[in-house]
Design a protein around this motif. Structure first.
Motif, short mmCIF file in Angstrom:
data_model
loop_
_atom_site.label_atom_id
_atom_site.label_comp_id
_atom_site.label_asym_id
_atom_site.label_seq_id
_atom_site.Cartn_x
_atom_site.Cartn_y
_atom_site.Cartn_z
N LYS A 85 0.86 -1.20 -0.15
CA LYS A 85 -0.06 -0.14 -0.13
C LYS A 85 0.60 1.24 0.05
CE LYS A 85 -4.42 -1.60 1.85
NZ LYS A 85 -4.99 -0.93 0.92
N VAL A 86 2.16 1.21 0.36
CA VAL A 86 2.85 2.34 0.45
C VAL A 86 4.31 1.97 -0.36
CG1 VAL A 86 4.13 3.71 2.31
CG2 VAL A 86 2.10 2.50 2.94
N GLY A 87 4.23 2.89 -1.35
CA GLY A 87 5.35 2.92 -2.05
C GLY A 87 6.41 4.01 -1.65
N MET A 88 7.74 3.68 -1.95
CA MET A 88 8.76 4.74 -1.76
C MET A 88 9.67 5.07 -2.58
SD MET A 88 9.88 5.48 1.62
CE MET A 88 11.20 6.23 2.08
N VAL A 89 10.23 6.35 -2.85
CA VAL A 89 11.21 6.83 -3.85
C VAL A 89 12.13 7.43 -3.00
CG1 VAL A 89 11.49 8.56 -5.65
CG2 VAL A 89 9.22 7.07 -5.54
N PHE A 90 13.52 7.11 -3.32
CA PHE A 90 14.48 7.42 -2.43
C PHE A 90 15.26 8.45 -3.04
CE2 PHE A 90 13.65 3.00 -1.57
CZ PHE A 90 13.79 3.00 -0.18
N GLN A 91 16.26 9.11 -2.44
CA GLN A 91 16.88 10.17 -3.03
C GLN A 91 18.16 9.91 -3.72
OE1 GLN A 91 19.09 12.37 0.29
NE2 GLN A 91 20.22 13.55 -0.90
N GLN A 92 18.63 8.54 -3.43
CA GLN A 92 19.83 8.17 -4.36
C GLN A 92 19.08 6.88 -5.37
OE1 GLN A 92 22.71 9.50 -4.57
NE2 GLN A 92 22.73 10.58 -2.83
N PHE A 93 17.79 6.99 -5.72
CA PHE A 93 17.39 6.00 -6.89
C PHE A 93 17.05 4.79 -6.23
CE2 PHE A 93 20.06 8.95 -9.30
CZ PHE A 93 19.44 10.14 -9.24
N VAL A 152 12.32 6.37 -13.51
CA VAL A 152 12.33 4.98 -13.38
C VAL A 152 11.89 4.31 -11.79
CG1 VAL A 152 13.43 2.68 -13.36
CG2 VAL A 152 14.04 4.62 -15.08
N ALA A 153 12.31 5.03 -10.93
CA ALA A 153 12.20 4.78 -9.43
C ALA A 153 10.63 4.92 -9.14
CB ALA A 153 13.13 5.48 -8.67
N ILE A 154 10.24 6.18 -9.63
CA ILE A 154 8.78 6.69 -9.62
C ILE A 154 7.88 5.40 -10.04
CG2 ILE A 154 6.92 8.34 -9.94
CD1 ILE A 154 9.15 10.39 -9.88
N ALA A 155 8.23 5.22 -11.42
CA ALA A 155 7.48 4.15 -11.90
C ALA A 155 7.34 2.80 -11.32
CB ALA A 155 8.12 3.85 -13.62
N ARG A 156 8.60 2.36 -10.58
CA ARG A 156 8.68 1.14 -9.86
C ARG A 156 7.93 1.43 -8.63
NH1 ARG A 156 14.67 -0.16 -7.12
NH2 ARG A 156 13.96 1.89 -5.98
N ALA A 157 7.85 2.44 -7.99
CA ALA A 157 6.92 2.85 -6.76
C ALA A 157 5.32 2.57 -7.26
CB ALA A 157 7.20 4.13 -6.30
N LEU A 158 5.18 2.94 -8.19
CA LEU A 158 3.79 3.01 -8.82
C LEU A 158 3.34 1.59 -9.14
CD1 LEU A 158 3.65 6.04 -11.04
CD2 LEU A 158 2.18 5.97 -9.06
N ALA A 159 4.34 0.68 -9.67
CA ALA A 159 4.09 -0.41 -10.22
C ALA A 159 3.05 -1.57 -9.25
CB ALA A 159 5.33 -1.31 -10.63
N VAL A 160 3.33 -1.25 -7.66
CA VAL A 160 2.32 -2.18 -6.88
C VAL A 160 1.01 -1.38 -6.41
CG1 VAL A 160 4.64 -3.31 -6.03
CG2 VAL A 160 3.78 -1.13 -4.88
N ASN A 161 0.65 -0.52 -7.33
CA ASN A 161 -0.33 0.21 -7.40
C ASN A 161 -0.83 0.92 -5.83
OD1 ASN A 161 -3.05 1.43 -8.23
ND2 ASN A 161 -4.17 -0.36 -7.66
N PRO A 162 0.30 1.45 -5.32
CA PRO A 162 0.13 2.06 -3.66
C PRO A 162 -0.92 3.08 -3.65
CG PRO A 162 2.03 2.94 -4.78
CD PRO A 162 1.29 2.22 -5.84
#
Length: 224
Positions: A85-93, A152-162
Motif C-alpha cells: 500500500k505504501v510505495g517509496m522513492v529514495f534520494q539516491q534512486f 524509473v524509481a517513480i514508475a517502480r513505486a507505482l508498479a504495485v498500485n500503492p
C-alpha cells in the motif's frame, strides 16, 4: 489515509522522534519541511516500516497498523501488507544496476503482487510510458541520467498500485537541469489524485503541495 500518533524513536540515547503526530489525507500532496536533523526522513521511513520506532502508532487506511516495538523488528507479514500500500522513492534512486529499466519496474509486481513475468512486463511498459521513458525500456541505470533514473524509481513505486507514495528528497541528488522533469511527473501524479508525502528542502516543490508540515527536533510543529 495515514494517522501518526505520538511516535518516539531513539538512535542510542538520542531521541530522533519526540512524540511526532500528524495526519495525511487521501488525494493530497503533503510536503514535510524543516531543518536537517529534525526527523523528517526518519518519520517517512517509519511509515514504510524501513525503521522501527519505540513508542506510538501508525495507522494506514482502516485496517493496517504499526505499533511501537521498543525498537524490535516489526512482523514481516505486516510489513509486506504495508509495502503493498505504501510505495517509496529514495534520494539516491536505489535501482538494481544489473537490471534494465523495465526489469526494475517489473520487480514489484512479480515479487510483491505475484504477477507473471508477462503481466509485469506490460505494467512496466505502461508506467515507463507514463513517466516519459518508453524509449528506455532496455537501458540499465548506468546509461541513464539522474533525472531518468529517478523517473524509473517513480514508475517502480507505482508498479504495485500503492495507496500512497513516500518521496525522500526526490530532487536533491539531481543536477538542477534535471529537477524539472521529475517535478513534472510528480505534478501529473498529484493531478490524478495520487496521495503523496514528500520530504524536501526545495521550497519550489513545497509550494506545489496541498499541505505543508514543518518538523523540528522530532516534532511536527507547524502546518499550512
Amino acid at each position: 489515509m495515514i494517522e501518526i500518533k505520538n511516535l518516539v524513536k531513539y538512535h542510542g540515547n538520542q531521541r530522533i522522534l519526540d512524540g511526532a503526530t500528524a495526519t495525511f489525507r487521501s488525494g493530497e500532496l503533503t510536503a514535510l519541511v524543516g531543518p536537517s536533523g529534525g526527523g523528517k526522513s526518519t518519520l517517512l521511513r517509519c511509515i514504510n516500516g524501513l525503521e522501527t520506532f519505540h513508542e506510538g502508532t501508525i495507522r494506514i487506511g482502516e485496517h493496517l497498523e504499526l505499533i511501537g516495538t521498543g525498537g524490535k523488528p516489526h512482523d514481516a507479514r505486516r510489513l509486506l501488507s504495508i509495502r503493498r500500500k505504501v510505495g517509496m522513492v529514495f534520494q539516491q534512486f536505489h535501482l538494481f544496476p544489473h537490471m534494465t529499466a523495465q526489469q526494475n519496474v517489473m520487480a514489484g509486481p512479480i515479487h510483491v503482487l505475484g504477477k507473471s513475468g508477462a503481466e509485469a512486463a506490460e505494467v512496466a511498459k505502461t508506467l515507463l510510458a507514463r513517466v516519459g521513458l518508453s524509449d528506455k525500456l532496455d537501458a540499465r541505470p548506468g546509461n541513464l541520467s539522474g533525472g531518468q533514473q529517478q523517473r524509473v524509481a517513480i514508475a517502480r513505486a507505482l508498479a504495485v498500485n500503492p495507496s500512497v507514495i513516500l518521496f525522500d528528497e526526490p530532487t536533491s541528488a539531481l543536477d538542477p537541469t534535471m529537477v524539472g522533469e521529475v517535478l513534472a511527473v510528480m505534478r501529473d501524479l498529484a493531478k490524478s489524485g495520487q496521495t503523496m508525502i514528500v520530504v524536501t528542502h526545495d521550497m519550489d516543490l513545497a509550494k506545489q503541495a496541498t499541505v505543508v508540515l514543518t518538523m523540528r527536533a522530532g516534532k511536527v510543529i507547524q502546518d499550512r
